[in-house]
Design an enzyme around this catalytic site. Structure first.
Site, PDB file in Angstrom:
ATOM      1  N   SER A   9      -6.290  -2.042  15.955  1.00  0.00           N
ATOM      2  CA  SER A   9      -6.210  -1.638  14.544  1.00  0.00           C
ATOM      3  C   SER A   9      -7.161  -2.456  13.666  1.00  0.00           C
ATOM      4  O   SER A   9      -7.079  -3.690  13.620  1.00  0.00           O
ATOM      5  CB  SER A   9      -4.757  -1.810  14.080  1.00  0.00           C
TER       6      SER A   9
HETATM    7  N1  LIG Z   1      -3.387   0.065   4.231  1.00  0.00           N
HETATM    8  C1  LIG Z   1      -2.685  -0.517   5.348  1.00  0.00           C
HETATM    9  C2  LIG Z   1      -2.812   0.416   6.522  1.00  0.00           C
HETATM   10  C3  LIG Z   1      -1.936  -0.014   7.648  1.00  0.00           C
HETATM   11  C4  LIG Z   1      -1.827   1.043   8.706  1.00  0.00           C
HETATM   12  O1  LIG Z   1      -2.296   2.195   8.577  1.00  0.00           O
HETATM   13  N2  LIG Z   1      -1.184   0.667   9.776  1.00  0.00           N
HETATM   14  C5  LIG Z   1      -0.944   1.595  10.857  1.00  0.00           C
HETATM   15  C6  LIG Z   1      -1.588   1.069  12.127  1.00  0.00           C
HETATM   16  S1  LIG Z   1      -3.312   0.810  11.923  1.00  0.00           S
HETATM   17  C7  LIG Z   1       0.555   1.667  11.079  1.00  0.00           C
HETATM   18  O2  LIG Z   1       1.238   0.667  11.044  1.00  0.00           O
HETATM   19  N3  LIG Z   1       1.072   2.869  11.311  1.00  0.00           N
HETATM   20  C8  LIG Z   1       2.469   3.071  11.590  1.00  0.00           C
HETATM   21  C9  LIG Z   1       3.269   3.441  10.380  1.00  0.00           C
HETATM   22  O3  LIG Z   1       2.757   3.322   9.231  1.00  0.00           O
HETATM   23  O4  LIG Z   1       4.408   3.886  10.559  1.00  0.00           O
HETATM   24  C10 LIG Z   1      -3.288  -1.886   5.669  1.00  0.00           C
HETATM   25  O5  LIG Z   1      -4.487  -2.064   5.467  1.00  0.00           O
HETATM   26  O6  LIG Z   1      -2.549  -2.768   6.102  1.00  0.00           O
END
Ligand SMILES: N[C@@H](CCC(=O)N[C@@H](CS)C(=O)NCC(=O)O)C(=O)O
Length: 213
Positions: A9
């Protein structure tokens, strides 16, 4: 500090780059999203929004990668090098962090995630929007050597994983962006941990979602 993350990620990678630059140790805890570990009660207790990256610094819990980056600099930075205190310089760093989230990575995910996650056709209009975002970045890097000024800041360490992911996952040809190429070539060499954190993370992302491409 416990750091809940996934190596593939880009937002998680940016936090690891900043921690390394500040000389901080992160106790890495992988959260397997594909196995639904982020939806388990033990993780929801930590972060009810169930996203990674998530940082736990004693009794303080924080998510949103760019908020984590600036927190680490303010709390643990020995100087303001990565996150300048001067209001105008800091404002430009913040602006670029929002650009990275809402425009650069936002447009990459809008264009490419449907193909990667759901096997859909690429939408040329969305790819053109990503191209425009890269043109904006090209313009920033025409004015200053780094993403938000004359020195390396957290903005560079946020954009670097995003750009690596875009280049690797989208097989993006950056040759039409000479300023981006100049900056990218330099920071790939100079940023500690780039190879193991970003390059290997992006390769893992591609292997997981676009095997054989
Ligand atoms: N804007 C957030 C994006 C975080 C994000 O999209 N995380 C994803 C993985 S890359 C995630 O945790 N997805 C699972 C969910 O949101 O349920 C950041 O920069 O921390």
């Amino acid at each position: 500090m416990d750091f809940y993350h996934l190596p593939l990620s880009a937002p998680c990678q940016s936090v690891r780059l900043v921690a390394k630059a500040l000389g901080l140790h992160l106790n890495l805890k992988e959260v397997n999203l594909l196995a639904g570990e982020h939806l388990k009660p033990e993780f929801l207790k930590i972060n009810p929004q169930h996203c990674i990256p998530t940082l736990v610094d004693n009794d303080f819990v924080l998510w949103e990668s760019r908020a984590i980056l600036t927190y680490l600099c303010e709390k643990y930075g020995k100087n303001d090098g990565l996150y300048p205190r001067d209001p105008k310089k800091r404002a430009v760093v913040n602006q670029r962090l929002y650009f990275d989230m809402g425009t650069l990575y936002g447009r990459f995910s809008a264009a490419y995630y449907p193909m990667m996650m759901d096997g859909k056709e690429l939408n040329p209009e969305l790819v053109a929007k990503l191209d425009e975002a890269l043109e904006f970045l090209e313009g920033f890097l025409d004015k200053t050597p780094y993403v938000a000024g004359d020195k390396l800041t957290v903005a560079d360490l946020a954009v670097l994983p995003s750009l690596t992911t875009i280049e690797v996952l989208a097989s993006y040809d950056l040759s039409k962006f000479p300023n981006i190429q100049r900056w990218y070539g330099e920071v790939k060499q100079s940023v500690a941990g780039y190879q193991e954190i970003c390059a290997e993370g992006a390769a893992e992302f591609k292997q997981a979602f676009m095997p054989g491409s």
